[in-house]
Design a protein around this motif. Structure first.
Motif, PDB file in Angstrom:
ATOM      1  N   TYR A   1     105.195  32.226  72.851  1.00 30.48           N
ATOM      2  CA  TYR A   1     104.149  31.277  72.464  1.00 30.48           C
ATOM      3  C   TYR A   1     103.507  31.683  71.138  1.00 30.48           C
ATOM      4  CZ  TYR A   1      99.572  29.039  72.397  1.00 30.48           C
ATOM      5  OH  TYR A   1      98.448  28.353  72.001  1.00 30.48           O
ATOM      6  N   VAL A   2     103.201  32.963  70.983  1.00 34.04           N
ATOM      7  CA  VAL A   2     102.609  33.441  69.725  1.00 34.04           C
ATOM      8  C   VAL A   2     103.592  33.262  68.576  1.00 34.04           C
ATOM      9  CG1 VAL A   2     101.789  35.490  68.509  1.00 34.04           C
ATOM     10  CG2 VAL A   2     101.023  35.041  70.844  1.00 34.04           C
TER      11      VAL A   2
ATOM     12  N   SER B   1     103.884  29.545  67.718  1.00 36.71           N
ATOM     13  CA  SER B   1     102.667  29.065  67.061  1.00 36.71           C
ATOM     14  C   SER B   1     102.638  29.504  65.600  1.00 36.71           C
ATOM     15  CB  SER B   1     101.438  29.592  67.802  1.00 36.71           C
ATOM     16  OG  SER B   1     101.410  29.122  69.131  1.00 36.71           O
ATOM     17  N   GLN B   2     103.057  30.712  65.358  1.00 45.76           N
ATOM     18  CA  GLN B   2     103.116  31.184  63.967  1.00 45.76           C
ATOM     19  C   GLN B   2     104.151  30.401  63.168  1.00 45.76           C
ATOM     20  OE1 GLN B   2     105.110  32.692  60.907  1.00 45.76           O
ATOM     21  NE2 GLN B   2     105.903  33.699  62.699  1.00 45.76           N
TER      22      GLN B   2
ATOM     23  N   GLN C   1     100.329  27.125  63.607  1.00 49.28           N
ATOM     24  CA  GLN C   1      99.232  26.802  64.511  1.00 49.28           C
ATOM     25  C   GLN C   1      98.361  28.043  64.711  1.00 49.28           C
ATOM     26  OE1 GLN C   1      98.553  23.695  65.864  1.00 49.28           O
ATOM     27  NE2 GLN C   1     100.124  23.034  64.439  1.00 49.28           N
TER      28      GLN C   1
ATOM     29  N   THR D   1      95.468  28.791  65.917  1.00 47.79           N
ATOM     30  CA  THR D   1      94.348  28.374  66.739  1.00 47.79           C
ATOM     31  C   THR D   1      93.671  29.593  67.361  1.00 47.79           C
ATOM     32  OG1 THR D   1      95.715  28.140  68.705  1.00 47.79           O
ATOM     33  CG2 THR D   1      95.537  26.229  67.272  1.00 47.79           C
TER      34      THR D   1
ATOM     35  N   ASP E   1      93.268  30.009  70.489  1.00 47.34           N
ATOM     36  CA  ASP E   1      94.085  30.396  71.633  1.00 47.34           C
ATOM     37  C   ASP E   1      95.221  31.316  71.207  1.00 47.34           C
ATOM     38  OD1 ASP E   1      94.902  30.383  74.320  1.00 47.34           O
ATOM     39  OD2 ASP E   1      96.346  28.801  73.925  1.00 47.34           O
ATOM     40  N   THR E   2      95.805  31.032  70.041  1.00 46.32           N
ATOM     41  CA  THR E   2      96.877  31.886  69.534  1.00 46.32           C
ATOM     42  C   THR E   2      96.363  33.288  69.242  1.00 46.32           C
ATOM     43  OG1 THR E   2      97.908  29.933  68.524  1.00 46.32           O
ATOM     44  CG2 THR E   2      98.657  32.095  67.774  1.00 46.32           C
ATOM     45  N   TYR E   3      95.217  33.372  68.572  1.00 44.52           N
ATOM     46  CA  TYR E   3      94.652  34.688  68.262  1.00 44.52           C
ATOM     47  C   TYR E   3      94.269  35.436  69.543  1.00 44.52           C
ATOM     48  CZ  TYR E   3      94.358  33.750  63.233  1.00 44.52           C
ATOM     49  OH  TYR E   3      94.666  33.498  61.923  1.00 44.52           O
TER      50      TYR E   3
ATOM     51  N   THR F   1      95.661  35.140  72.581  1.00 46.09           N
ATOM     52  CA  THR F   1      96.884  35.625  73.223  1.00 46.09           C
ATOM     53  C   THR F   1      97.468  36.805  72.471  1.00 46.09           C
ATOM     54  OG1 THR F   1      97.341  33.353  73.944  1.00 46.09           O
ATOM     55  CG2 THR F   1      99.144  34.930  74.090  1.00 46.09           C
TER      56      THR F   1
ATOM     57  N   GLN G   1     103.319  39.195  63.112  1.00 49.84           N
ATOM     58  CA  GLN G   1     102.891  37.855  63.498  1.00 49.84           C
ATOM     59  C   GLN G   1     101.419  37.636  63.147  1.00 49.84           C
ATOM     60  OE1 GLN G   1     105.427  35.827  64.497  1.00 49.84           O
ATOM     61  NE2 GLN G   1     106.518  37.741  64.098  1.00 49.84           N
TER      62      GLN G   1
ATOM     63  N   LEU H   1     100.025  34.794  60.527  1.00 49.66           N
ATOM     64  CA  LEU H   1      98.998  33.807  60.869  1.00 49.66           C
ATOM     65  C   LEU H   1      97.909  33.772  59.800  1.00 49.66           C
ATOM     66  CD1 LEU H   1      98.619  34.404  64.718  1.00 49.66           C
ATOM     67  CD2 LEU H   1      99.479  32.341  63.612  1.00 49.66           C
TER      68      LEU H   1
END
Length: 701
Positions: A292-293, A296-297, A301, A303, A305-307, A309, A326, A330
């Protein structure tokens, strides 16, 4: 995320198992990834982690037995034991890159080798090589047997999945090697991408038959995930993406710690919506969080939530260079180059010979104009391995920063000779050809970049620029719209779309696109600490909207946006305070309209943290960043607003002065004209305006 010691021990065993089994199957990149993650794992408390402490050799504590290292299926274990000596022979051939010999150990060729003697006159003529089809059909090197109404049988002898994977993977790489040998030089006269891997049709039919035969016998639950992964890779080469996605999801369920399968699955996701669609189909373990991370990168994305996680994962893998990379990427996509550069510096200090993602670090240093540091990184990379695509891109960026574009192109070509699918090199080479005014070659470079990765908005934007230079606005608009769809909160994308609409005479659509650019730009100003609590808008975009309204003969809207342009000299409007003193009704209505557009943009589903990741050099000079307007004076003049007139705001002031004169507001016209004389811009026009005001006053008197 709470992890007990038992969870950490389980994770350690799974990563160790993945590193060993990927290495046994010659998937060396996935093995390296698993080994690096294993080494960066949080140490277990009962382990002695101090290298300086004395160890009692007389009474060593045996390590826990890893239950995953032995084959669980007794049938597979028996087959592997029988094939042990042949497997060692095949792997030795594979490691020396004799792929055909490796495959022949388990799968002897059905046809004898080609004789060296000259063919006799009575022999049949050699069949001509099949010509690939044009258009979309050329992308598929094989046709699935399901299209012919029957499924093939299993053509392979009874082998363990381990040996069969090694043999088929060797056949696949042998075909890739021959394809590379037949491929022409990068962007050469015959480089049309026509070379194909001729092993793919047989591999596709064989694997389809093997998987169908196992399904018929009810042995689906005995799959290990390796052959499913290989079948998905073959399907991807044939552009059968939906079926490939199905098999990749099955592969990550059966073998979740094989990182290569997750990477292939990421390449199939073109948007965040695609990620949400398959989210419920993925296994529930820590690899899904890492995936997911990573996705997203790749989808820009950044977001909260990404940070969040990513922070949880870094607590489990505190020394993981992969997760640090990663995190840095970001920040890079968020246009926070300082923090991204700091993380890459830390990675380089701890692992000076690590070349992974070093091309992104060189992009960051390029944007920051850090030529000495870029030269240092290029020296380190060259000393480590000068024949890595990452090294070639770093050196190419260094020469580009020195404006030696021919040398930069040479190194980007070298990177692509080493790896035709290295995305950064295609995009960066397109930028260099743009600088060299070689527009047609730049278009081909960008097209190849899009073929490699359809999520690369820089390549789409580059295509739009190239066609805009060729005055082909319809083509440019299409590519700009693709770039804007990938980066909906990047003002530069929407400014380009608005410019194309204006050139095509579609003024209303141009205004809407430029308003989207204002919304995106205002988010950037809010996130910038230099902007304070004021919503700063881009004066140039505001001025463009005003001139477009003037083309529509709507002077009221034009005047409102000219007022907004002028307002940016004093730092813009305070956020949420549209009724401030000195602000007229027109300004309030425009602010409300922008706020309404802001709400519409929020419904697009994308994160408002999206930023343009890299500002490369282009044909036209880049627009000034919105953060450069409305800066406050230092603490010595606290409370005093410092004005920063620019050519754009001076044009707006002149237009407003002329507008006030036309409407009989002589005091306002005189005030604006005198301000123009003080700014030192548009002075002659301002003096003429003041004479007109004086003459009208005398006439009235």
């Amino acid at each position: 995320m709470d992890f007990t010691e038992d969870d950490l021990q389980e994770l350690k065993h799974r990563l160790e198992d993945a590193a060993i089994k990927c290495s046994e199957r010659c998937l060396y990149q996935s093995s390296k990834w698993a080994a690096e993650m294993l080494d960066s794992l949080l140490p277990i408390n009962h382990e002695d982690t101090d290298p300086e402490s004395p160890m009692e050799i007389t009474d060593p504590t045996p390590p826990p037995i890893n239950p995953y290292l032995r084959t669980q299926d007794p049938t597979e274990a028996a087959l592997e034991a029988q094939e042990a000596h042949k497997y060692l022979l095949a792997k030795s051939y594979f490691d020396t890159r004799e792929y055909d010999r490796c495959a022949a150990v388990f799968l002897p060729p059905a046809t004898p080798p080609v004789p060296l003697s000259v063919a006799s006159p009575n022999s049949k003529p050699k069949q001509p090589r099949s010509t690939p089809l044009k258009g979309k059909e050329k992308a598929s090197p094989f046709q699935s047997s399901k299209n012919h109404g029957h499924a093939p049988g299993n053509p392979y002898p009874k082998l363990s999945q381990k040996s069969l994977f090694l043999a088929l993977y060797a056949k696949y790489l042998a075909g890739e090697k021959r394809k590379d040998e037949e491929t022409e030089m990068v962007l050469g006269p015959a480089d049309g991408g026509m070379a194909v891997n001729r092993e793919l049709p047989d591999l596709a039919r064989g694997l389809e038959g093997w998987l169908a035969d196992r399904s018929t016998k009810g042995e689906d639950d005995r799959g290990q995930g390796w052959l499913e992964y290989l079948y998905a890779v073959v399907l991807l080469k044939g552009r059968n993406e939906e079926l490939a996605k199905t098999w990749l999801i099955r592969s990550v369920h059966q073998n979740p710690f094989h990182w290569g399968a997750w990477q292939e699955l990421n390449d199939l996701l073109g948007s965040i919506e695609d990620l949400k669609q398959i989210k419920d189909l993925l296994p529930e373990n820590i690899m899904t969080l890492i995936f997911y991370v990573y996705c997203s990168q790749e989808l820009y994305q950044a977001t909260s939530d990404t940070y969040s996680t990513l922070g949880d994962l870094q607590a489990i893998f505190p020394n993981s260079a992969f997760l640090q990379t990663q995190h840095a990427l970001l920040f890079y996509h968020n246009k926070d180059f300082e923090r991204a550069s700091k993380i890459f510096n830390e990675i380089l200090a701890t692992s000076p010979h690590r070349l992974d993602s070093l091309d992104h670090y060189s992009n960051i240093l390029y944007v920051m104009n850090e030529r000495p540091r870029l030269a240092f990184v290029a020296q380190i990379a060259t000393a480590t391995d000068k024949f890595r695509p990452e090294t070639c891109c770093v050196v190419g960026n260094y020469y580009s920063l020195k404006s030696e574009h021919e040398k930069a192109v040479m190194y980007f070509r070298r990177a692509l000779t080493l790896d035709r699918n290295f995305l950064s090199a295609w995009t960066l080479m397109g930028h260099e050809y743009i600088e060299m005014k070689n527009t047609h070659t730049a278009i081909e470079s960008y097209r190849r970049a899009v073929d490699v990765n359809r999520k690369d908005y820089r390549a789409w934007y580059g295509l739009g620029q190239a066609y805009e230079v060729l005055d082909m606005s319809f083509y440019a608009l299409f590519y700009y719209q693709r770039a804007a769809a990938l980066r909906p909160y990047d003002p530069k994308m929407w400014q380009a779309v608005g410019s194309c609409y204006a050139k095509m005479g579609r003024v209303e659509q141009s205004i809407q696109a430029l308003k989207r650019a204002l919304v995106a730009g205002s988010y950037y100003a809010d996130d910038n600490p230099g902007a304070g609590a004021r919503k700063v808008l881009d004066p140039e975009t505001l001025h463009q909207i005003a001139t477009l309204y003037e083309r529509l003969d709507d002077e009221d809207e034009a005047a409102a946006y000219m007022e907004l342009t002028l307002q940016q000299e004093s730092g813009g409007a305070p956020v949420g305070d549209d009724d401030q003193s000195g602000e007229d009704d027109e300004y309030s209505s425009v602010s409300e309209h922008i706020a309404h557009s802001d709400g519409e943009a929020d419904e697009s589903g994308d994160d408002d943290g999206e930023r343009h990741a890299r500002s490369r050099r282009h044909h036209r000079k880049p627009r000034a960043s919105t953060s450069s307007f409305g800066m406050q004076h230092d603490d010595s003049t606290a409370g005093e607003t410092w004005h920063h007139p620019t050519p754009t705001t001076s044009k707006a002031r002149l237009w407003l002065a002329q507008h006030a004169l036309r409407n009989g507001d002589l005091d306002r016209a005189d005030q604006l004209a005198s301000e123009l004389c003080q700014d030192g811009m548009e002075v002659e026009e301002a003096k003429a305006l003041m004479r007109d005001v004086r003459a009208r006053r005398e006439d009235v008197g």
